[in-house]
Design an enzyme around this catalytic site. Structure first.
Site, PDB file in Angstrom:
ATOM      1  N   TYR A   1       0.820  -1.232   0.000  1.00 42.70           N
ATOM      2  CA  TYR A   1       0.000   0.000   0.000  1.00 42.70           C
ATOM      3  C   TYR A   1       0.846   1.272   0.000  1.00 42.70           C
ATOM      4  O   TYR A   1       0.321   2.351  -0.272  1.00 42.70           O
ATOM      5  CB  TYR A   1      -0.909   0.086   1.241  1.00 42.70           C
ATOM      6  CG  TYR A   1      -1.992  -0.945   1.364  1.00 42.70           C
ATOM      7  CD1 TYR A   1      -2.287  -1.829   0.336  1.00 42.70           C
ATOM      8  CD2 TYR A   1      -2.756  -1.030   2.528  1.00 42.70           C
ATOM      9  CE1 TYR A   1      -3.292  -2.781   0.484  1.00 42.70           C
ATOM     10  CE2 TYR A   1      -3.757  -1.968   2.671  1.00 42.70           C
ATOM     11  CZ  TYR A   1      -4.009  -2.846   1.651  1.00 42.70           C
ATOM     12  OH  TYR A   1      -5.007  -3.780   1.813  1.00 42.70           O
TER      13      TYR A   1
ATOM     14  N   HIS B   1      -0.877 -11.579   2.167  1.00 43.01           N
ATOM     15  CA  HIS B   1      -1.858 -10.697   1.517  1.00 43.01           C
ATOM     16  C   HIS B   1      -2.703 -11.456   0.490  1.00 43.01           C
ATOM     17  O   HIS B   1      -3.936 -11.326   0.463  1.00 43.01           O
ATOM     18  CB  HIS B   1      -1.121  -9.532   0.853  1.00 43.01           C
ATOM     19  CG  HIS B   1      -1.963  -8.341   0.605  1.00 43.01           C
ATOM     20  ND1 HIS B   1      -1.459  -7.080   0.533  1.00 43.01           N
ATOM     21  CD2 HIS B   1      -3.310  -8.202   0.399  1.00 43.01           C
ATOM     22  CE1 HIS B   1      -2.434  -6.212   0.314  1.00 43.01           C
ATOM     23  NE2 HIS B   1      -3.566  -6.881   0.223  1.00 43.01           N
TER      24      HIS B   1
HETATM   25  N1  LIG Z   1      -6.640  -7.870   1.933  1.00 39.98           N
HETATM   26  C1  LIG Z   1      -6.971  -7.320   0.794  1.00 39.98           C
HETATM   27  O1  LIG Z   1      -6.732  -7.875  -0.294  1.00 39.98           O
HETATM   28  C2  LIG Z   1      -7.650  -5.992   0.808  1.00 39.98           C
HETATM   29  C3  LIG Z   1      -8.328  -5.515  -0.322  1.00 39.98           C
HETATM   30  C4  LIG Z   1      -8.962  -4.279  -0.241  1.00 39.98           C
HETATM   31  C5  LIG Z   1      -8.911  -3.540   0.916  1.00 39.98           C
HETATM   32  N2  LIG Z   1      -8.231  -3.993   2.011  1.00 39.98           N
HETATM   33  C6  LIG Z   1      -8.162  -3.223   3.271  1.00 39.98           C
HETATM   34  O2  LIG Z   1      -9.492  -2.901   3.646  1.00 39.98           O
HETATM   35  C7  LIG Z   1      -9.634  -1.513   3.794  1.00 39.98           C
HETATM   36  C8  LIG Z   1     -11.028  -1.088   3.403  1.00 39.98           C
HETATM   37  O3  LIG Z   1     -11.344  -1.494   2.086  1.00 39.98           O
HETATM   38  P1  LIG Z   1     -11.580  -0.468   0.907  1.00 39.98           P
HETATM   39  O4  LIG Z   1     -10.799   0.754   1.176  1.00 39.98           O
HETATM   40  O5  LIG Z   1     -11.331  -1.157  -0.373  1.00 39.98           O
HETATM   41  O6  LIG Z   1     -13.151  -0.245   0.973  1.00 39.98           O
HETATM   42  P2  LIG Z   1     -14.187   0.519   1.962  1.00 39.98           P
HETATM   43  O7  LIG Z   1     -13.583   0.821   3.277  1.00 39.98           O
HETATM   44  O8  LIG Z   1     -15.445  -0.261   1.877  1.00 39.98           O
HETATM   45  O9  LIG Z   1     -14.457   1.870   1.194  1.00 39.98           O
HETATM   46  C9  LIG Z   1     -13.591   2.952   1.222  1.00 39.98           C
HETATM   47  C10 LIG Z   1     -14.119   3.954   0.203  1.00 39.98           C
HETATM   48  O10 LIG Z   1     -15.476   4.274   0.503  1.00 39.98           O
HETATM   49  C11 LIG Z   1     -15.621   5.645   0.779  1.00 39.98           C
HETATM   50  N3  LIG Z   1     -16.309   5.771   2.089  1.00 39.98           N
HETATM   51  C12 LIG Z   1     -15.817   5.416   3.316  1.00 39.98           C
HETATM   52  N4  LIG Z   1     -16.723   5.676   4.278  1.00 39.98           N
HETATM   53  C13 LIG Z   1     -17.807   6.194   3.654  1.00 39.98           C
HETATM   54  C14 LIG Z   1     -19.060   6.670   4.120  1.00 39.98           C
HETATM   55  N5  LIG Z   1     -19.362   6.659   5.416  1.00 39.98           N
HETATM   56  N6  LIG Z   1     -19.933   7.146   3.193  1.00 39.98           N
HETATM   57  C15 LIG Z   1     -19.632   7.157   1.884  1.00 39.98           C
HETATM   58  N7  LIG Z   1     -18.450   6.726   1.379  1.00 39.98           N
HETATM   59  C16 LIG Z   1     -17.542   6.247   2.255  1.00 39.98           C
HETATM   60  C17 LIG Z   1     -14.224   6.244   0.852  1.00 39.98           C
HETATM   61  O11 LIG Z   1     -14.173   7.453   0.110  1.00 39.98           O
HETATM   62  P3  LIG Z   1     -13.713   8.843   0.811  1.00 39.98           P
HETATM   63  O12 LIG Z   1     -12.252   8.710   1.073  1.00 39.98           O
HETATM   64  O13 LIG Z   1     -14.056   9.831  -0.266  1.00 39.98           O
HETATM   65  O14 LIG Z   1     -14.543   8.979   2.047  1.00 39.98           O
HETATM   66  C18 LIG Z   1     -13.355   5.205   0.148  1.00 39.98           C
HETATM   67  O15 LIG Z   1     -13.235   5.521  -1.227  1.00 39.98           O
HETATM   68  C19 LIG Z   1      -8.524  -0.924   2.909  1.00 39.98           C
HETATM   69  O16 LIG Z   1      -8.234   0.416   3.239  1.00 39.98           O
HETATM   70  C20 LIG Z   1      -7.414  -1.892   3.193  1.00 39.98           C
HETATM   71  O17 LIG Z   1      -6.782  -1.578   4.428  1.00 39.98           O
HETATM   72  C21 LIG Z   1      -7.639  -5.218   1.975  1.00 39.98           C
END
Ligand SMILES: NC(=O)c1ccc[n+]([C@@H]2O[C@H](COP(=O)([O-])OP(=O)(O)OC[C@H]3O[C@@H](n4cnc5c(N)ncnc54)[C@H](OP(=O)(O)O)[C@@H]3O)[C@@H](O)[C@H]2O)c1
Length: 268
Positions: free
Chosen positions: A41, A99
């Site tokens: 990341y 990962h």
């Molecule tokens: N292990 C893996 O392969 C893997 C894959 C993906 C992710 N991850 C981990 O999981 C974490 C979370 O997953 P993710 O970032 O893909 O998805 P997520 O947390 O479901 O969504 C984050 C996105 O949604 C928006 N958001 C967040 N809160 C919101 C709300 N209350 N209302 C409206 N929009 C909102 C954010 O935009 P804004 O910034 O504009 O608010 C951001 O673009 C990652 O940061 C990472 O640490 C792991």
């Protein structure tokens, strides 16, 4: 810090640079005590910087990192984790995950899972786990590492993609499910059933999604760049859904998996 993984954590994908540090610091000030980073990341440095700026003690923050695919080969994992610890600025992380399994099975799971166990023995990580592992791979991991060694499987899971077969398997095997994409990247606003539940609780659909995941006993690691969303997502831990709300969400039509890169395992 106890041996349990704080159930509501802060994801750090895309939280790079000064804005990233500010968002992570804000998350810590809001109350989050679990930060989820990864070698791929580019946020290990931001995590360390925010931890230092927060003034919190090291043992007050639970840090997860993940080993990238390039570091799964023989002799590579532990040096890469030492580098991650140096980048974050800690002696050890709390949890280290594989990962992704090696694409197309090109490296046998024994090769990297045994190194992961060695990293725990070398005290570079307190706990170990996996991410994006299927049922077949979890069974292999259990055979290699022993029962209860895998603390969590971090997988895509939210109300629109409940990943039920895999989550049920994890529950049965005592493996904590950690939900990534837990707020479906903000895609739930058009789902009427989600909106109705949210209205009843004077909450956002994202808070409902997080409360739903926590109610199932899962951990969830939402991220946002925006202070008001970082805060409102955190407040989801105070929201109690009713059994009827949970049934409504259980019954939502399911969409396709959002994260499915080339080389992903054969999903369940
Ligand atoms: N292990 C893996 O392969 C893997 C894959 C993906 C992710 N991850 C981990 O999981 C974490 C979370 O997953 P993710 O970032 O893909 O998805 P997520 O947390 O479901 O969504 C984050 C996105 O949604 C928006 N958001 C967040 N809160 C919101 C709300 N209350 N209302 C409206 N929009 C909102 C954010 O935009 P804004 O910034 O504009 O608010 C951001 O673009 C990652 O940061 C990472 O640490 C792991």
């Amino acid at each position: 810090m106890t041996d349990s993984i704080p159930r509501l954590g802060f994801g750090t994908w895309a939280r790079t640079g000064a804005d990233g540090v500010a968002a992570i610091l804000y998350a810590l000030e809001t109350g989050y005590r679990h930060l989820d980073t990864a070698q791929s990341y580019g946020t290990e440095q931001s995590v360390g910087e925010a931890m230092r700026q927060s003034g919190l003690r090291r043992d007050e923050i639970f840090v997860t990192t993940k080993i990238k695919v390039d570091n799964l080969g023989p002799g590579k994992l532990l040096p890469s984790l030492r580098q991650s610890c140096d980048t974050i600025g800690v002696d050890q992380v709390d949890l280290t995950l594989i990962h992704w399994p090696a694409p197309h099975g090109r490296i046998e799971p024994e090769v990297y899972l045994e190194q992961l166990a060695e990293a725990r023995e070398a005290a570079r990580t307190r706990m170990i786990g996996v991410s994006n592992f299927t049922i077949a791979l979890l069974e292999k991991a259990e055979a290699i590492l022993g029962k209860r060694a895998v603390a969590t499987n971090q997988i895509e899971l939210n109300p629109l993609f409940q990943n039920r077969k895999l989550a049920d398997h994890c529950n049965k095997r005592g493996i904590l499910v950690t939900c990534y994409q837990p707020v479906a990247q903000g895609r739930m606003g058009d789902i009427e059933q989600m909106r109705l539940v949210a209205e009843r609780h004077e909450a956002t659909v994202e808070q409902v999604a997080l409360a739903y995941e926590l109610s199932k006993g899962y951990a969830a690691i939402p991220t946002s760049s925006k202070p008001e969303r970082i805060r409102s997502n955190w407040q989801a831990h105070m929201l109690s859904l009713t059994a009827a709300d949970i049934e409504t969400i259980d019954a939502l039509p399911q969409s396709l998996r959002a994260i499915d890169p080339a080389g992903a395992p054969l999903w369940d």
